[in-house]
Design a protein around this motif. Structure first.
Motif, PDB file in Angstrom:
ATOM      1  N   HIS A  77       3.728 -33.687 -18.518  1.00  0.00           N
ATOM      2  CA  HIS A  77       5.363 -33.095 -17.813  1.00  0.00           C
ATOM      3  C   HIS A  77       4.660 -31.669 -17.206  1.00  0.00           C
ATOM      4  CE1 HIS A  77       7.389 -36.561 -19.687  1.00  0.00           C
ATOM      5  NE2 HIS A  77       6.736 -35.978 -21.258  1.00  0.00           N
ATOM      6  N   PRO A  78       3.994 -31.716 -16.243  1.00  0.00           N
ATOM      7  CA  PRO A  78       3.648 -30.410 -15.310  1.00  0.00           C
ATOM      8  C   PRO A  78       5.281 -29.580 -14.849  1.00  0.00           C
ATOM      9  CG  PRO A  78       3.197 -32.208 -14.343  1.00  0.00           C
ATOM     10  CD  PRO A  78       4.056 -32.800 -15.662  1.00  0.00           C
ATOM     11  N   GLY A  79       6.465 -30.338 -15.200  1.00  0.00           N
ATOM     12  CA  GLY A  79       7.633 -28.741 -15.370  1.00  0.00           C
ATOM     13  C   GLY A  79       7.896 -28.379 -16.860  1.00  0.00           C
ATOM     14  N   LEU A  80       7.459 -28.504 -17.515  1.00  0.00           N
ATOM     15  CA  LEU A  80       7.169 -27.921 -18.806  1.00  0.00           C
ATOM     16  C   LEU A  80       6.088 -26.449 -18.860  1.00  0.00           C
ATOM     17  CD1 LEU A  80       8.065 -30.505 -21.566  1.00  0.00           C
ATOM     18  CD2 LEU A  80      10.070 -28.537 -20.217  1.00  0.00           C
ATOM     19  N   ALA A  81       5.051 -26.436 -17.991  1.00  0.00           N
ATOM     20  CA  ALA A  81       3.961 -25.809 -17.959  1.00  0.00           C
ATOM     21  C   ALA A  81       4.660 -24.122 -18.340  1.00  0.00           C
ATOM     22  CB  ALA A  81       3.275 -26.356 -17.000  1.00  0.00           C
ATOM     23  N   GLU A  82       5.542 -24.218 -17.181  1.00  0.00           N
ATOM     24  CA  GLU A  82       6.032 -22.355 -17.623  1.00  0.00           C
ATOM     25  C   GLU A  82       6.663 -21.775 -18.910  1.00  0.00           C
ATOM     26  OE1 GLU A  82       9.195 -19.640 -14.703  1.00  0.00           O
ATOM     27  OE2 GLU A  82       8.055 -21.179 -13.755  1.00  0.00           O
ATOM     28  N   ARG A  83       7.318 -23.378 -18.502  1.00  0.00           N
ATOM     29  CA  ARG A  83       7.560 -22.835 -20.092  1.00  0.00           C
ATOM     30  C   ARG A  83       6.738 -22.368 -21.622  1.00  0.00           C
ATOM     31  NH1 ARG A  83      13.164 -26.177 -21.903  1.00  0.00           N
ATOM     32  NH2 ARG A  83      13.470 -24.911 -23.774  1.00  0.00           N
ATOM     33  N   LEU A  84       5.846 -23.208 -21.157  1.00  0.00           N
ATOM     34  CA  LEU A  84       4.983 -23.516 -22.421  1.00  0.00           C
ATOM     35  C   LEU A  84       3.598 -22.438 -21.969  1.00  0.00           C
ATOM     36  CD1 LEU A  84       4.414 -27.397 -23.023  1.00  0.00           C
ATOM     37  CD2 LEU A  84       5.950 -25.638 -24.322  1.00  0.00           C
ATOM     38  N   ALA A  85       3.079 -21.783 -20.819  1.00  0.00           N
ATOM     39  CA  ALA A  85       2.086 -21.166 -20.751  1.00  0.00           C
ATOM     40  C   ALA A  85       1.842 -19.906 -21.614  1.00  0.00           C
ATOM     41  CB  ALA A  85       2.168 -20.383 -19.418  1.00  0.00           C
ATOM     42  N   PRO A  86       3.028 -18.604 -21.579  1.00  0.00           N
ATOM     43  CA  PRO A  86       3.567 -17.500 -22.755  1.00  0.00           C
ATOM     44  C   PRO A  86       2.849 -18.466 -24.514  1.00  0.00           C
ATOM     45  CG  PRO A  86       5.026 -17.873 -21.872  1.00  0.00           C
ATOM     46  CD  PRO A  86       4.868 -19.257 -21.773  1.00  0.00           C
ATOM     47  N   LEU A  87       3.873 -18.921 -25.188  1.00  0.00           N
ATOM     48  CA  LEU A  87       3.265 -19.667 -26.254  1.00  0.00           C
ATOM     49  C   LEU A  87       1.529 -20.782 -26.233  1.00  0.00           C
ATOM     50  CD1 LEU A  87       7.003 -22.015 -26.730  1.00  0.00           C
ATOM     51  CD2 LEU A  87       6.521 -19.589 -27.040  1.00  0.00           C
ATOM     52  N   THR A  88       1.131 -21.231 -25.291  1.00  0.00           N
ATOM     53  CA  THR A  88      -0.009 -21.456 -25.461  1.00  0.00           C
ATOM     54  C   THR A  88      -1.401 -20.161 -25.544  1.00  0.00           C
ATOM     55  OG1 THR A  88       0.429 -23.158 -24.134  1.00  0.00           O
ATOM     56  CG2 THR A  88      -2.100 -22.501 -23.989  1.00  0.00           C
ATOM     57  N   ALA A  89      -0.458 -19.662 -25.065  1.00  0.00           N
ATOM     58  CA  ALA A  89      -1.540 -17.674 -24.327  1.00  0.00           C
ATOM     59  C   ALA A  89      -1.517 -17.332 -26.047  1.00  0.00           C
ATOM     60  CB  ALA A  89      -0.240 -16.856 -23.258  1.00  0.00           C
ATOM     61  N   HIS A  90      -0.413 -17.913 -26.983  1.00  0.00           N
ATOM     62  CA  HIS A  90      -0.207 -16.658 -28.239  1.00  0.00           C
ATOM     63  C   HIS A  90      -1.443 -17.925 -28.957  1.00  0.00           C
ATOM     64  CE1 HIS A  90       3.982 -15.396 -27.628  1.00  0.00           C
ATOM     65  NE2 HIS A  90       3.165 -14.347 -27.253  1.00  0.00           N
ATOM     66  N   HIS A  91      -0.909 -18.743 -28.403  1.00  0.00           N
ATOM     67  CA  HIS A  91      -2.430 -20.211 -29.387  1.00  0.00           C
ATOM     68  C   HIS A  91      -3.787 -19.555 -28.968  1.00  0.00           C
ATOM     69  CE1 HIS A  91       0.956 -22.054 -31.595  1.00  0.00           C
ATOM     70  NE2 HIS A  91       2.164 -22.673 -30.450  1.00  0.00           N
ATOM     71  N   ASP A  92      -4.288 -19.236 -28.141  1.00  0.00           N
ATOM     72  CA  ASP A  92      -5.064 -18.898 -27.715  1.00  0.00           C
ATOM     73  C   ASP A  92      -5.268 -17.834 -28.880  1.00  0.00           C
ATOM     74  OD1 ASP A  92      -6.258 -21.217 -26.191  1.00  0.00           O
ATOM     75  OD2 ASP A  92      -4.978 -20.026 -24.124  1.00  0.00           O
ATOM     76  N   GLU A  93      -4.759 -16.642 -28.737  1.00  0.00           N
ATOM     77  CA  GLU A  93      -5.133 -15.118 -29.097  1.00  0.00           C
ATOM     78  C   GLU A  93      -4.822 -15.773 -30.972  1.00  0.00           C
ATOM     79  OE1 GLU A  93      -1.329 -12.619 -28.486  1.00  0.00           O
ATOM     80  OE2 GLU A  93      -2.319 -13.039 -26.438  1.00  0.00           O
ATOM     81  N   HIS A  94      -4.776 -16.067 -31.275  1.00  0.00           N
ATOM     82  CA  HIS A  94      -4.581 -16.691 -32.619  1.00  0.00           C
ATOM     83  C   HIS A  94      -5.607 -17.781 -33.108  1.00  0.00           C
ATOM     84  CE1 HIS A  94      -0.069 -17.689 -32.907  1.00  0.00           C
ATOM     85  NE2 HIS A  94      -0.160 -16.390 -32.228  1.00  0.00           N
ATOM     86  N   LEU A  95      -6.075 -18.569 -32.421  1.00  0.00           N
ATOM     87  CA  LEU A  95      -7.407 -18.991 -32.713  1.00  0.00           C
ATOM     88  C   LEU A  95      -8.597 -17.752 -32.725  1.00  0.00           C
ATOM     89  CD1 LEU A  95      -8.968 -21.509 -32.814  1.00  0.00           C
ATOM     90  CD2 LEU A  95      -8.949 -22.154 -30.762  1.00  0.00           C
ATOM     91  N   ALA A  96      -8.626 -17.175 -31.611  1.00  0.00           N
ATOM     92  CA  ALA A  96      -9.836 -15.811 -31.625  1.00  0.00           C
ATOM     93  C   ALA A  96      -9.242 -15.099 -32.646  1.00  0.00           C
ATOM     94  CB  ALA A  96      -8.954 -15.437 -30.106  1.00  0.00           C
ATOM     95  N   ALA A  97      -8.388 -14.942 -33.181  1.00  0.00           N
ATOM     96  CA  ALA A  97      -8.355 -14.090 -34.523  1.00  0.00           C
ATOM     97  C   ALA A  97      -9.177 -14.156 -35.687  1.00  0.00           C
ATOM     98  CB  ALA A  97      -6.903 -13.511 -34.398  1.00  0.00           C
ATOM     99  N   LEU A  98      -8.027 -15.944 -35.517  1.00  0.00           N
ATOM    100  CA  LEU A  98      -9.062 -16.290 -37.207  1.00  0.00           C
ATOM    101  C   LEU A  98     -10.543 -16.704 -36.981  1.00  0.00           C
ATOM    102  CD1 LEU A  98      -6.446 -19.247 -37.134  1.00  0.00           C
ATOM    103  CD2 LEU A  98      -7.011 -17.567 -39.148  1.00  0.00           C
ATOM    104  N   ARG A  99     -11.409 -17.263 -35.373  1.00  0.00           N
ATOM    105  CA  ARG A  99     -12.292 -17.211 -35.442  1.00  0.00           C
ATOM    106  C   ARG A  99     -13.372 -15.895 -35.703  1.00  0.00           C
ATOM    107  NH1 ARG A  99     -12.880 -21.624 -30.490  1.00  0.00           N
ATOM    108  NH2 ARG A  99     -12.724 -22.938 -31.872  1.00  0.00           N
ATOM    109  N   GLU A 100     -12.819 -14.107 -35.435  1.00  0.00           N
ATOM    110  CA  GLU A 100     -13.675 -13.286 -34.825  1.00  0.00           C
ATOM    111  C   GLU A 100     -13.540 -12.657 -36.788  1.00  0.00           C
ATOM    112  OE1 GLU A 100     -11.000 -10.902 -32.665  1.00  0.00           O
ATOM    113  OE2 GLU A 100     -11.668 -11.682 -30.561  1.00  0.00           O
ATOM    114  N   ASP A 101     -12.493 -13.455 -37.029  1.00  0.00           N
ATOM    115  CA  ASP A 101     -12.176 -12.866 -38.866  1.00  0.00           C
ATOM    116  C   ASP A 101     -13.982 -12.792 -39.605  1.00  0.00           C
ATOM    117  OD1 ASP A 101     -10.913 -11.157 -39.948  1.00  0.00           O
ATOM    118  OD2 ASP A 101     -10.558 -13.020 -41.831  1.00  0.00           O
ATOM    119  N   GLY A 102     -14.337 -14.134 -39.336  1.00  0.00           N
ATOM    120  CA  GLY A 102     -16.211 -14.622 -39.641  1.00  0.00           C
ATOM    121  C   GLY A 102     -16.066 -15.835 -40.280  1.00  0.00           C
ATOM    122  N   PRO A 103     -17.900 -16.101 -40.020  1.00  0.00           N
ATOM    123  CA  PRO A 103     -17.995 -17.197 -39.183  1.00  0.00           C
ATOM    124  C   PRO A 103     -17.326 -18.348 -40.551  1.00  0.00           C
ATOM    125  CG  PRO A 103     -19.348 -16.593 -40.733  1.00  0.00           C
ATOM    126  CD  PRO A 103     -18.832 -15.278 -41.094  1.00  0.00           C
TER     127      PRO A 103
END
Length: 172
Positions: A77-103
């Protein structure tokens, strides 16, 4: 613990090795210093540390599942891309923070299994809302299982963000 080298030792080092070598060695030693304030050896028992690694791995996997769901929903559903984009960016940040916390010795996949996305955009959005809420609850459970205060705080923040995502998506 970092041991400081006193002035007589530095003079002796410069005398025997020569100034260029001493400068090179000092530069190499200083290159190892960084602004990273995290302890290199985590405090606490091995069992507690292992438990926290498992909890963090679970959270990493949860973020990967949400990212896969977001990607599949946008693809369907490409029409939902704009709506989900900021939340997807948050999940990318969450994932990066979790990975940076250690092996993560249990390994992590870069992608989660494919998600089934309903054909109706409203139903697809409702599925994302439900997944966000469920992920928020799962991170609260992880937060309660964490033994380290730093990890618990990170998981609490992620749980709050994911609960907020569900509210934001449901309200619009």
């Amino acid at each position: 613990m970092i041991e400081t080298v006193d002035a007589p030792r530095r003079r002796l080092l410069a005398t025997f090795l020569g100034a260029p070598v001493a400068v090179a060695l000092a530069g190499t030693a200083l290159a190892g210093c960084s602004a990273d304030t995290r302890p290199k050896a985590a405090p606490g028992s091995r069992e507690a540390l292992d438990a926290d690694v498992k909890v963090r791995w679970n959270a990493v996997h949860g973020e990967q599942v949400l990212l896969a769901l977001h990607a599949a929903t946008v693809a369907a559903h490409p029409g939902l891309a704009e709506r989900l984009a900021p939340l997807t960016a948050h999940h990318d940040e969450h994932l990066a923070a979790l990975r940076e916390d250690g092996p993560l010795p249990f390994g992590t996949r870069d992608t989660a299994p494919g998600a089934d996305v309903p054909a109706d955009p409203a139903a697809a959005l409702a599925a994302v809302v439900e997944a966000e809420r469920a992920a928020g609850e799962a991170r609260v459970t992880d937060c309660l299982a964490a033994t380290g205060p730093r990890l618990a705080a990170m998981l609490a923040a992620i749980a709050a963000a994911e609960a907020g995502h569900g509210v934001v998506l449901a309200a619009a």
